[in-house]
Design a protein around this motif. Structure first.
Motif, PDB file in Angstrom:
ATOM      1  N   THR A  59     -28.318  37.438 -12.180  1.00 43.88           N
ATOM      2  CA  THR A  59     -26.793  37.160 -11.852  1.00 43.88           C
ATOM      3  C   THR A  59     -26.604  37.577 -10.377  1.00 43.88           C
ATOM      4  N   ASP A  60     -27.031  38.734  -9.910  1.00 43.27           N
ATOM      5  CA  ASP A  60     -26.853  38.848  -8.201  1.00 43.27           C
ATOM      6  C   ASP A  60     -27.537  37.613  -7.538  1.00 43.27           C
ATOM      7  N   ALA A  61     -28.491  37.275  -7.907  1.00 45.11           N
ATOM      8  CA  ALA A  61     -29.188  36.109  -7.170  1.00 45.11           C
ATOM      9  C   ALA A  61     -28.185  34.895  -7.240  1.00 45.11           C
ATOM     10  N   ALA A  62     -27.624  34.666  -8.216  1.00 42.25           N
ATOM     11  CA  ALA A  62     -26.879  33.424  -8.432  1.00 42.25           C
ATOM     12  C   ALA A  62     -25.523  33.629  -7.714  1.00 42.25           C
ATOM     13  N   ILE A  63     -25.074  34.643  -7.579  1.00 44.07           N
ATOM     14  CA  ILE A  63     -23.999  35.001  -6.665  1.00 44.07           C
ATOM     15  C   ILE A  63     -24.323  34.847  -5.192  1.00 44.07           C
ATOM     16  N   THR A  64     -25.474  35.283  -4.730  1.00 49.68           N
ATOM     17  CA  THR A  64     -25.898  35.234  -3.538  1.00 49.68           C
ATOM     18  C   THR A  64     -25.974  33.486  -3.225  1.00 49.68           C
ATOM     19  N   THR A  69     -23.792  28.866  -0.378  1.00 55.71           N
ATOM     20  CA  THR A  69     -23.316  27.586  -0.410  1.00 55.71           C
ATOM     21  C   THR A  69     -21.971  27.412   0.297  1.00 55.71           C
ATOM     22  N   GLU A  70     -21.092  28.387  -0.364  1.00 55.90           N
ATOM     23  CA  GLU A  70     -19.707  28.213   0.401  1.00 55.90           C
ATOM     24  C   GLU A  70     -19.840  28.163   1.910  1.00 55.90           C
ATOM     25  N   LEU A  71     -20.623  29.159   2.362  1.00 61.36           N
ATOM     26  CA  LEU A  71     -20.619  29.280   3.707  1.00 61.36           C
ATOM     27  C   LEU A  71     -21.037  28.278   4.350  1.00 61.36           C
ATOM     28  N   PHE A  72     -22.312  27.943   3.983  1.00 59.40           N
ATOM     29  CA  PHE A  72     -22.793  26.733   4.466  1.00 59.40           C
ATOM     30  C   PHE A  72     -21.876  25.336   4.477  1.00 59.40           C
ATOM     31  N   ASP A  73     -21.337  25.188   3.046  1.00 59.78           N
ATOM     32  CA  ASP A  73     -20.109  24.087   3.157  1.00 59.78           C
ATOM     33  C   ASP A  73     -19.102  24.052   4.162  1.00 59.78           C
ATOM     34  N   ASN A  74     -18.495  25.309   4.412  1.00 60.37           N
ATOM     35  CA  ASN A  74     -17.319  25.450   5.157  1.00 60.37           C
ATOM     36  C   ASN A  74     -17.987  25.042   6.815  1.00 60.37           C
ATOM     37  N   GLY A  75     -17.424  24.149   7.110  1.00 56.03           N
ATOM     38  CA  GLY A  75     -17.652  23.272   8.434  1.00 56.03           C
ATOM     39  C   GLY A  75     -17.146  24.269   9.805  1.00 56.03           C
ATOM     40  N   ALA A  76     -16.467  25.393   9.457  1.00 52.83           N
ATOM     41  CA  ALA A  76     -15.733  26.055  10.538  1.00 52.83           C
ATOM     42  C   ALA A  76     -16.839  27.252  10.868  1.00 52.83           C
ATOM     43  N   LEU A  77     -17.761  27.443  10.279  1.00 52.56           N
ATOM     44  CA  LEU A  77     -18.949  28.642  10.293  1.00 52.56           C
ATOM     45  C   LEU A  77     -20.192  28.161  10.545  1.00 52.56           C
ATOM     46  N   ASP A  78     -20.653  28.776  11.415  1.00 54.05           N
ATOM     47  CA  ASP A  78     -22.419  28.667  11.609  1.00 54.05           C
ATOM     48  C   ASP A  78     -22.998  29.732  10.635  1.00 54.05           C
ATOM     49  N   ASP A 114     -17.057  33.313  -8.091  1.00 58.68           N
ATOM     50  CA  ASP A 114     -17.139  33.938  -9.338  1.00 58.68           C
ATOM     51  C   ASP A 114     -18.204  34.908  -9.642  1.00 58.68           C
ATOM     52  N   GLY A 115     -18.082  36.096  -9.955  1.00 57.39           N
ATOM     53  CA  GLY A 115     -18.784  37.121 -10.334  1.00 57.39           C
ATOM     54  C   GLY A 115     -18.778  38.236  -9.228  1.00 57.39           C
ATOM     55  N   VAL A 116     -18.100  37.923  -8.091  1.00 55.66           N
ATOM     56  CA  VAL A 116     -18.131  38.849  -6.876  1.00 55.66           C
ATOM     57  C   VAL A 116     -17.233  39.968  -7.194  1.00 55.66           C
ATOM     58  N   GLN A 117     -17.638  41.373  -7.169  1.00 53.63           N
ATOM     59  CA  GLN A 117     -16.776  42.145  -7.414  1.00 53.63           C
ATOM     60  C   GLN A 117     -16.153  42.992  -6.153  1.00 53.63           C
ATOM     61  N   ASP A 118     -17.008  42.793  -5.132  1.00 52.75           N
ATOM     62  CA  ASP A 118     -16.569  43.347  -3.820  1.00 52.75           C
ATOM     63  C   ASP A 118     -17.444  42.879  -2.730  1.00 52.75           C
ATOM     64  N   VAL A 119     -16.644  42.864  -1.593  1.00 53.99           N
ATOM     65  CA  VAL A 119     -17.522  42.324  -0.235  1.00 53.99           C
ATOM     66  C   VAL A 119     -17.556  43.304   0.815  1.00 53.99           C
ATOM     67  N   GLU A 120     -18.780  43.561   1.176  1.00 49.09           N
ATOM     68  CA  GLU A 120     -18.876  44.657   2.407  1.00 49.09           C
ATOM     69  C   GLU A 120     -19.197  43.831   3.441  1.00 49.09           C
ATOM     70  N   ASN A 121     -18.208  43.516   4.324  1.00 50.87           N
ATOM     71  CA  ASN A 121     -18.529  42.801   5.485  1.00 50.87           C
ATOM     72  C   ASN A 121     -18.819  43.592   6.707  1.00 50.87           C
ATOM     73  N   ASN A 122     -20.048  43.326   6.941  1.00 46.61           N
ATOM     74  CA  ASN A 122     -21.021  44.163   8.156  1.00 46.61           C
ATOM     75  C   ASN A 122     -21.085  42.884   9.217  1.00 46.61           C
ATOM     76  N   LEU A 123     -20.545  41.947   9.374  1.00 43.86           N
ATOM     77  CA  LEU A 123     -20.653  41.006  10.304  1.00 43.86           C
ATOM     78  C   LEU A 123     -19.886  41.439  11.749  1.00 43.86           C
ATOM     79  N   VAL A 124     -20.885  41.035  12.696  1.00 42.59           N
ATOM     80  CA  VAL A 124     -20.640  41.563  14.213  1.00 42.59           C
ATOM     81  C   VAL A 124     -20.107  40.380  14.778  1.00 42.59           C
ATOM     82  N   VAL A 125     -18.792  40.446  15.628  1.00 42.50           N
ATOM     83  CA  VAL A 125     -18.484  39.615  16.365  1.00 42.50           C
ATOM     84  C   VAL A 125     -19.027  39.636  17.860  1.00 42.50           C
ATOM     85  N   SER A 126     -19.880  38.423  18.229  1.00 39.61           N
ATOM     86  CA  SER A 126     -20.387  38.440  19.501  1.00 39.61           C
ATOM     87  C   SER A 126     -19.946  37.085  20.378  1.00 39.61           C
TER      88      SER A 126
END
Length: 128
Positions: A59-64, A69-78, A114-126
């Motif tokens: 289940t965790d692997a499927a969520i990942t 896929t969502e991040l990749f399909d979004n044209g505004a993100l690298d 679907d299936g995501v219970q929480d998000v820990e955002n540790n992204l660094v802005v550079s």
């Protein structure tokens, strides 16, 4: 006359001993069956626990995969600089983005899966 009485007494004793032995054997058989049932129950419980653990992993692997896929399909993100990991339904985002808005977008996209219970955002802005 004493010999037939002794023979009858001996026969009665033998049947009594044989009856006791049969009761003892029956009791031991019941104990063995009970022990086997308890062992089977324990093995079944252990197998169920392992199946649940495997299910959680998949289940965790499927969520990942869906988040990536969502991040990749979004044209505004690298998305090539964003790492995604999922444990027990919590998505961990790490890596670098060029602006706060990208970090926020990545988090919102992950939260929408679907299936995501929480998000820990540790992204660094550079600024790259």
């Amino acid at each position: 006359m004493k010999k037939p009485i002794i023979a009858i007494a001996a026969t009665v004793c033998l049947f009594t001993v044989a009856g006791c032995s049969q009761e003892s054997a029956d009791s031991e058989t019941e104990e063995a069956l009970s022990s086997a049932e308890r062992t089977a129950d324990k093995m079944g419980d252990a197998a169920s626990a392992q199946m649940e653990e495997a299910e959680d992993y998949f289940t965790d692997a499927a969520i990942t995969a869906r988040v990536k896929t969502e991040l990749f399909d979004n044209g505004a993100l690298d998305s090539s600089k964003i790492s995604v990991d999922t444990r027990d339904g919590t998505v961990y985002l790490s890596g670098t983005v060029t602006a706060d808005v990208e970090s926020e977008t990545a988090q919102q996209l992950a939260e929408g899966v679907d299936g995501v219970q929480d998000v820990e955002n540790n992204l660094v802005v550079s600024g790259y």
